[in-house]
Design a protein around this motif. Structure first.
Motif, PDB file in Angstrom:
ATOM      1  N   LEU A   1       0.836  -1.208   0.000  1.00  0.00           N
ATOM      2  CA  LEU A   1       0.000   0.000   0.000  1.00  0.00           C
ATOM      3  C   LEU A   1       0.866   1.251   0.000  1.00  0.00           C
ATOM      4  O   LEU A   1       0.593   2.213  -0.708  1.00  0.00           O
ATOM      5  CB  LEU A   1      -0.922   0.016   1.217  1.00  0.00           C
TER       6      LEU A   1
ATOM      7  N   HIS B   1      -2.919   9.730   4.554  1.00  0.00           N
ATOM      8  CA  HIS B   1      -4.057   9.309   3.734  1.00  0.00           C
ATOM      9  C   HIS B   1      -4.094   7.818   3.428  1.00  0.00           C
ATOM     10  O   HIS B   1      -5.108   7.314   2.960  1.00  0.00           O
ATOM     11  CB  HIS B   1      -4.078  10.093   2.419  1.00  0.00           C
ATOM     12  N   VAL B   2      -2.988   7.122   3.605  1.00  0.00           N
ATOM     13  CA  VAL B   2      -2.994   5.687   3.287  1.00  0.00           C
ATOM     14  C   VAL B   2      -2.704   4.838   4.523  1.00  0.00           C
ATOM     15  O   VAL B   2      -3.472   3.951   4.879  1.00  0.00           O
ATOM     16  CB  VAL B   2      -1.968   5.372   2.168  1.00  0.00           C
TER      17      VAL B   2
ATOM     18  N   GLU C   1       3.938   1.413  -1.109  1.00  0.00           N
ATOM     19  CA  GLU C   1       4.607   1.484  -2.411  1.00  0.00           C
ATOM     20  C   GLU C   1       3.668   2.051  -3.459  1.00  0.00           C
ATOM     21  O   GLU C   1       4.074   2.857  -4.296  1.00  0.00           O
ATOM     22  CB  GLU C   1       5.079   0.097  -2.830  1.00  0.00           C
ATOM     23  N   ALA C   2       2.397   1.615  -3.422  1.00  0.00           N
ATOM     24  CA  ALA C   2       1.429   2.107  -4.398  1.00  0.00           C
ATOM     25  C   ALA C   2       1.333   3.622  -4.313  1.00  0.00           C
ATOM     26  O   ALA C   2       1.281   4.311  -5.324  1.00  0.00           O
ATOM     27  CB  ALA C   2       0.063   1.481  -4.132  1.00  0.00           C
ATOM     28  N   SER C   3       1.346   4.133  -3.086  1.00  0.00           N
ATOM     29  CA  SER C   3       1.228   5.573  -2.913  1.00  0.00           C
ATOM     30  C   SER C   3       2.509   6.290  -3.369  1.00  0.00           C
ATOM     31  O   SER C   3       2.450   7.275  -4.097  1.00  0.00           O
ATOM     32  CB  SER C   3       0.929   5.880  -1.453  1.00  0.00           C
ATOM     33  N   TYR C   4       3.655   5.747  -2.958  1.00  0.00           N
ATOM     34  CA  TYR C   4       4.921   6.355  -3.379  1.00  0.00           C
ATOM     35  C   TYR C   4       5.029   6.387  -4.894  1.00  0.00           C
ATOM     36  O   TYR C   4       5.500   7.355  -5.478  1.00  0.00           O
ATOM     37  CB  TYR C   4       6.110   5.577  -2.810  1.00  0.00           C
ATOM     38  N   ALA C   5       4.568   5.306  -5.545  1.00  0.00           N
ATOM     39  CA  ALA C   5       4.705   5.213  -7.006  1.00  0.00           C
ATOM     40  C   ALA C   5       3.860   6.252  -7.723  1.00  0.00           C
ATOM     41  O   ALA C   5       4.067   6.509  -8.901  1.00  0.00           O
ATOM     42  CB  ALA C   5       4.323   3.811  -7.479  1.00  0.00           C
ATOM     43  N   LEU C   6       2.895   6.848  -7.015  1.00  0.00           N
ATOM     44  CA  LEU C   6       2.104   7.907  -7.637  1.00  0.00           C
ATOM     45  C   LEU C   6       2.774   9.269  -7.441  1.00  0.00           C
ATOM     46  O   LEU C   6       2.208  10.292  -7.806  1.00  0.00           O
ATOM     47  CB  LEU C   6       0.705   7.940  -7.029  1.00  0.00           C
ATOM     48  N   GLY C   7       3.939   9.266  -6.841  1.00  0.00           N
ATOM     49  CA  GLY C   7       4.607  10.536  -6.611  1.00  0.00           C
ATOM     50  C   GLY C   7       4.043  11.268  -5.415  1.00  0.00           C
ATOM     51  O   GLY C   7       3.991  12.497  -5.403  1.00  0.00           O
ATOM     52  N   ILE C   8       3.566  10.513  -4.451  1.00  0.00           N
ATOM     53  CA  ILE C   8       2.968  11.132  -3.271  1.00  0.00           C
ATOM     54  C   ILE C   8       3.985  11.110  -2.133  1.00  0.00           C
ATOM     55  O   ILE C   8       4.666  10.103  -1.913  1.00  0.00           O
ATOM     56  CB  ILE C   8       1.658  10.410  -2.918  1.00  0.00           C
ATOM     57  N   SER C   9       4.051  12.236  -1.414  1.00  0.00           N
ATOM     58  CA  SER C   9       5.101  12.373  -0.413  1.00  0.00           C
ATOM     59  C   SER C   9       4.848  11.432   0.757  1.00  0.00           C
ATOM     60  O   SER C   9       3.746  10.921   0.938  1.00  0.00           O
ATOM     61  CB  SER C   9       5.131  13.811   0.087  1.00  0.00           C
TER      62      SER C   9
ATOM     63  N   ARG D   1       2.101  12.639   3.239  1.00  0.00           N
ATOM     64  CA  ARG D   1       0.742  12.449   2.709  1.00  0.00           C
ATOM     65  C   ARG D   1       0.376  10.978   2.674  1.00  0.00           C
ATOM     66  O   ARG D   1      -0.767  10.601   2.925  1.00  0.00           O
ATOM     67  CB  ARG D   1       0.650  13.052   1.302  1.00  0.00           C
TER      68      ARG D   1
END
Lengths: 303, 300
Positions: free
Chosen positions: B185, B202-203, B187-195, B198
């Motif tokens: 989860l 949010h995750v 990794e999925a967020s990091y891969a979207l370019g999310i700091s 955040r």
């Protein structure tokens, strides 16, 4: 897009941070050319790797990878397990930053900008270089919120804008017609193939330039796989795609270029290191490979 | 030859269970486990039963009055009420929760997401573990010296003591829950370019929320029943005191202690009533928090 060019011109002149210049071209397989430092980035080179090495703590997982990945093409990485395909792929969007102990050395430029240069923000890199993982990993949120999460994080607030991006991305991932009536439903209630397409939609919603795919179909059935492959061919006109796959037929079906990786055993230390053997047009790799090891692997005689 | 084969096919195989040492062992262990479960449940049921029967008597006989009226100043007088103690418990426990839960959750986020295994976070983790073992009466004494001696009795002093007791529980539970959030989860967020920040807000935290709520509830329930630190810090009042920082206050647990040890039957009855009220309050808080978490989880 403007910022990308700025970064490009800024970092283009900076030398590679790693000191591994001992034998730049001695083992570069396939295409040969002038040393990377003298090469001027051409317009359609997306990734330029020169003697890329990746370490996990002291263990060198990948070494001596030199290649160029071109714009609006599908490049496939094939090879046996443990040969470093995924490791190389994950260095493209700095996913190794989150793994404790992982370190990337050697030259790795993205459109001329040094990816591992000083002041490069991993967040900014990943916004341009998206990634789809082996196992579908939607957030435990609604379908809509999954796709809207990226755009929201980059400051998009107006509902109309978000609605538009969500619809466009879901259409782009060939998922819109299946889910348009249940956008508020949880993403975890979808089938595996749908979840993976949702992950693709979520990735393209951010508006990346490159989409990295790490065995995106290995958890899916043949029908879902066919849909994803079809999708990749459609997305190619907009994005550059790099895909890691264990499925050679898949590489042959979808990719324009194929890179074959394998594991080399170092004679004196008995250490295993992944390396690039051959990189060429897919048609060439699968019909007339230059290296014997490639030939053995694609014909199923790999030992 | 052919005849023989036919006979062999005609006789159905014997599939019935055979008595063996293994099946005896199986029966033995099953009995053992069932009886253990019963033994575990027994004291629990007995406690709830005793509190219900005796507590209901006093609180139902004087129905709303028991929960509303002030505590009689003369202990031997029969009748209501426990109003000030209910308010006091809500004040003290509420304030303690407001201090301990945000601090604990943020501390755990630091420990797990940022500090990891550096020297500082190892020290903090060690101190938190040690703090879990500190007896509540010691914590009460500590607050008595540091706060009550200077500022006098108040609900807030009690809240401080309870917060100190809750903190390590909240930190520990939250860190465990953060560990359980699957890395894919993040990794999925990091891969979207999310700091990272955040991603955490949010995750990671939403995914860990049910566990964090459970852990915090456990801490709240434990704190609501604590008596010793409140004896030091809160004092004993018989009237309503809605002020958090001023004057002596009271709490259900303190009233249970005071009344149950009294020589008068009327006071002992009030203690049972207070016990029932405390059990009910704890149950209510748990129920509301669970329902809230379930709703949040369903929305996602």
């Amino acid at each position: 897009m403007l910022v990308a060019d700025e970064i490009g011109t800024e970092r283009r002149i900076k030398p590679s941070t790693a000191g591994s210049v001992s034998s730049p071209n001695s083992t570069a397989p396939g295409e040969s050319g002038p040393p990377p430092s003298l090469q001027r980035p051409t317009a359609n080179v997306v990734f330029e790797l020169s003697d890329l090495e990746v370490y996990y703590s002291a263990f060198r997982a990948v070494s001596k990878v030199t290649m160029e990945i071109l714009k609006n093409e599908i490049t496939a990485f094939i090879g046996p397990s443990g040969c470093g395909k995924t490791t190389v792929l994950r260095s493209f969007n700095r996913m190794h930053d989150v793994t404790p102990g992982a370190r990337v050395a050697g030259g790795l430029r993205y459109r001329g900008a040094e990816l591992y240069g000083p002041n490069v923000s991993a967040t900014e890199v990943r916004r341009r270089i998206g990634m789809v993982f082996q196992k579908p990993n939607p957030f435990p949120k609604s379908i809509y919120d999954n796709v809207a999460f990226g755009p929201r994080s980059s400051g998009m607030k107006a509902k109309a804008d978000l609605d538009e991006v969500v619809e466009k991305s879901l259409r782009g991932a060939a998922l819109w017609d299946e889910v348009k009536d249940r956008l508020k439903a949880s993403a975890l209630g979808m089938s595996g193939g749908q979840q993976q397409r949702l992950c693709i939609a979520r990735t393209i919603a951010v508006g990346p330039e490159v989409v990295l795919m790490d065995e995106p179909c290995s958890a899916l059935d043949p029908i879902a796989t066919a849909r994803i492959e079809e999708l990749m061919r459609e997305l190619k006109s907009t994005f550059t795609i790099v895909i890691v796959t264990h499925n050679m037929q898949q590489a042959a079906r979808v990719s324009d270029r194929t890179a074959f990786f394998t594991t080399e055993i170092e004679a004196k230390s008995d250490r295993r290191t992944g390396t690039l053997v051959e990189y060429d047009r897919t048609t060439k790799i699968f019909s007339n490979p230059a290296d014997e090891r490639t030939e053995n692997y694609i014909s199923g005689r790999f030992g | 030859m052919t005849e023989l084969v036919e006979v062999a096919l005609a006789a159905p195989p014997d599939l019935s269970a055979k008595r063996s040492w293994r099946s005896v062992k199986n029966g033995l262990m099953t009995t053992l486990m069932v009886s253990s479960a019963v033994v575990v449940a027994l004291p629990l049921v007995a406690v709830v039963w005793a509190v219900l029967v005796r507590g209901l008597k006093v609180s139902v006989e004087n129905f709303p009055a028991f929960f509303v009226e002030e505590i009689p100043a003369i202990a031997r007088r029969a009748g209501p009420g426990m109003g000030p103690a209910i308010l006091g418990t809500l004040l003290v426990t509420g304030a303690a929760t407001c201090i301990a839960v945000p601090l604990g959750v943020m501390g755990a986020v630091y420990l797990h997401e940022y500090g990891r295994n550096n020297r500082f976070s190892r020290l903090v983790r060690f101190m938190a573990t040690v703090m879990t073992g500190v007896p509540s009466i010691v914590m009460g004494l500590f607050i008595y010296l540091m706060w009550t001696m200077r500022f006098g009795y108040s609900a807030f002093g009690g809240a401080l003591a309870l917060a100190c007791l809750m903190l390590p529980v909240v930190i520990g539970a939250t860190e465990q829950m953060l560990k359980l959030v699957p890395s894919h989860l993040r990794e999925a967020s990091y891969a979207l370019g999310i700091s990272k920040s955040r991603t955490i807000v949010h995750v990671v935290l939403p995914a860990a929320l049910p566990g964090i709520v459970s852990g915090s509830l456990l801490a709240v329930a434990r704190a609501a029943g604590e008596t010793a630190p409140l004896l030091f810090a809160v004092g004993a009042a018989n009237e309503y005191n809605p002020h958090l920082f001023e004057e002596a206050n009271t709490a259900l647990s303190v009233q249970i202690f005071g009344n149950a040890t009294s020589a008068f039957v009327a006071a002992q009855d009030r203690a049972w009533g207070a016990a029932l009220t405390l059990v009910f309050l704890t149950f209510l808080v748990t129920f509301v928090a669970r329902a809230f978490t379930a709703r949040v989880a369903r929305r996602r």
